[in-house]
Write a protein that holds these residues in place. Structure first.
Motif, short mmCIF file in Angstrom:
data_model
loop_
_atom_site.label_atom_id
_atom_site.label_comp_id
_atom_site.label_asym_id
_atom_site.label_seq_id
_atom_site.Cartn_x
_atom_site.Cartn_y
_atom_site.Cartn_z
N SER A 115 0.83 -1.21 0.00
CA SER A 115 0.00 0.00 0.00
C SER A 115 0.86 1.25 0.00
CB SER A 115 -0.92 0.04 1.22
OG SER A 115 -1.92 -0.94 1.09
N TYR A 116 1.89 1.25 0.81
CA TYR A 116 2.81 2.38 0.88
C TYR A 116 3.42 2.66 -0.50
CZ TYR A 116 7.07 4.97 1.98
OH TYR A 116 8.08 5.89 1.99
N ILE A 117 3.91 1.62 -1.13
CA ILE A 117 4.54 1.77 -2.45
C ILE A 117 3.52 2.27 -3.48
CG2 ILE A 117 5.58 0.49 -4.37
CD1 ILE A 117 6.81 -1.38 -2.16
N ALA A 118 2.34 1.67 -3.50
CA ALA A 118 1.31 2.03 -4.49
C ALA A 118 0.89 3.48 -4.36
CB ALA A 118 0.10 1.11 -4.34
N TYR A 119 0.58 3.89 -3.14
CA TYR A 119 0.11 5.26 -2.94
C TYR A 119 1.24 6.27 -3.10
CZ TYR A 119 -4.52 3.63 -1.95
OH TYR A 119 -5.76 3.06 -2.08
N ALA A 120 2.47 5.87 -2.81
CA ALA A 120 3.61 6.76 -3.05
C ALA A 120 3.79 7.00 -4.55
CB ALA A 120 4.88 6.18 -2.44
N ILE A 121 3.75 5.94 -5.32
CA ILE A 121 3.88 6.08 -6.78
C ILE A 121 2.74 6.91 -7.34
CG2 ILE A 121 3.82 4.83 -8.98
CD1 ILE A 121 5.39 2.57 -7.57
N PHE A 122 1.52 6.62 -6.91
CA PHE A 122 0.38 7.38 -7.44
C PHE A 122 0.45 8.84 -6.98
CE2 PHE A 122 -4.09 8.53 -8.22
CZ PHE A 122 -4.14 8.20 -9.56
N GLY A 123 0.94 9.07 -5.79
CA GLY A 123 1.11 10.44 -5.31
C GLY A 123 2.10 11.21 -6.17
N ILE A 124 3.19 10.57 -6.57
CA ILE A 124 4.16 11.20 -7.45
C ILE A 124 3.52 11.49 -8.80
CG2 ILE A 124 6.32 10.83 -8.71
CD1 ILE A 124 7.27 9.19 -6.25
N ILE A 125 2.73 10.56 -9.30
CA ILE A 125 2.02 10.76 -10.58
C ILE A 125 1.09 11.97 -10.47
CG2 ILE A 125 0.27 9.77 -12.12
CD1 ILE A 125 1.63 7.00 -11.52
N ILE A 126 0.34 12.06 -9.38
CA ILE A 126 -0.58 13.19 -9.19
C ILE A 126 0.19 14.51 -9.17
CG2 ILE A 126 -2.11 14.31 -7.51
CD1 ILE A 126 -3.14 11.46 -6.81
N GLU A 127 1.29 14.56 -8.44
CA GLU A 127 2.10 15.79 -8.40
C GLU A 127 2.62 16.16 -9.78
OE1 GLU A 127 2.69 18.11 -5.94
OE2 GLU A 127 1.04 16.98 -5.06
N TRP A 128 3.04 15.16 -10.53
CA TRP A 128 3.56 15.38 -11.88
C TRP A 128 2.45 15.96 -12.77
CZ3 TRP A 128 4.56 11.09 -15.95
CH2 TRP A 128 5.38 11.58 -16.98
N ILE A 129 1.27 15.39 -12.69
CA ILE A 129 0.14 15.87 -13.49
C ILE A 129 -0.26 17.27 -13.05
CG2 ILE A 129 -2.33 15.53 -13.92
CD1 ILE A 129 -1.65 12.46 -13.94
N ASN A 130 -0.38 17.49 -11.74
CA ASN A 130 -0.76 18.82 -11.25
C ASN A 130 0.27 19.88 -11.60
OD1 ASN A 130 -3.23 17.99 -10.22
ND2 ASN A 130 -2.41 17.56 -8.21
N GLY A 131 1.51 19.46 -11.81
CA GLY A 131 2.57 20.38 -12.23
C GLY A 131 2.62 20.57 -13.72
N GLY A 132 1.66 19.99 -14.44
CA GLY A 132 1.59 20.17 -15.89
C GLY A 132 2.49 19.26 -16.69
N LEU A 133 2.93 18.16 -16.10
CA LEU A 133 3.82 17.20 -16.77
C LEU A 133 5.05 17.89 -17.36
CD1 LEU A 133 1.08 15.10 -18.62
CD2 LEU A 133 2.35 14.40 -16.62
N THR A 134 5.57 18.87 -16.62
CA THR A 134 6.70 19.65 -17.13
C THR A 134 8.00 18.87 -17.15
OG1 THR A 134 7.05 20.61 -14.94
CG2 THR A 134 5.73 21.89 -16.48
N PHE A 135 8.11 17.85 -16.31
CA PHE A 135 9.31 17.02 -16.30
C PHE A 135 9.14 15.85 -17.25
CE2 PHE A 135 9.14 18.80 -11.92
CZ PHE A 135 10.26 19.62 -12.02
N SER A 136 10.24 15.35 -17.78
CA SER A 136 10.19 14.20 -18.68
C SER A 136 9.93 12.92 -17.88
CB SER A 136 11.52 14.07 -19.42
OG SER A 136 12.54 13.66 -18.52
N PRO A 137 9.42 11.89 -18.55
CA PRO A 137 9.26 10.60 -17.86
C PRO A 137 10.59 10.08 -17.31
CG PRO A 137 8.04 10.58 -19.92
CD PRO A 137 8.86 11.85 -19.90
#
Length: 153
Positions: A115-137
């Protein structure tokens, strides 16, 4: 939409009675690709050594970028939280699978760790999206590896 797909309405409604059916099919496609992307670094190794993992091997952010329109929709919509939960559940299942097959066996409860790993990864994805996907994959993969290796110290 039927004009773009070059279909008549009758054919469209024969396959999709409700618009939710389309979204469900899209989600199934996204989840299949997510599973493949998540498993990619594990495919040809018996024991995954995180310290030897390169950002090029981490494909989750490539996957999110590939399906960016979908992820932006589910992250920014307050009506699609069920889809966020489904994605997190898939990530948790994948994490649990990798913990049981490749991970170190410690005192940590595998379900809690997954659960920790899953929600951490999804949290990073959310931050990336909310930041406009300005960073590369690639940059996002590097950041995830840095976070993971820092937590191991």
């Amino acid at each position: 939409m039927v004009q773009v797909a070059n279909l008549n309405r009758g054919t469209f409604y024969k396959h999709y009675q409700y618009k939710e059916d389309i979204l469900e099919e899209v989600l199934d496609d996204v989840i299949s690709d997510l599973i493949e992307s998540y498993r990619d670094p594990y495919m040809h190794v018996e024991v995954l050594d995180i310290s030897k993992l390169t950002s090029a091997a981490v494909k989750v952010f490539d996957h999110v970028y590939k399906f960016a329109d979908f992820y932006i929709l589910i992250v920014k919509s307050d009506k699609l939280s069920g889809f966020q939960n489904r994605i997190c559940n898939v990530l948790k299942d994948l994490s649990l699978e990798s913990i049981s097959e490749h991970g170190p066996h410690t005192k940590i409860n595998p379900d809690i760790q997954a659960s920790y790993i899953a929600y951490a990864i999804f949290g990073i994805i959310i931050e990336w999206i909310n930041g406009g996907l300005t960073f590369s994959p690639e940059y996002m993969s590097e950041q995830l590896l840095e976070i993971v290796s820092q937590n191991k110290e």
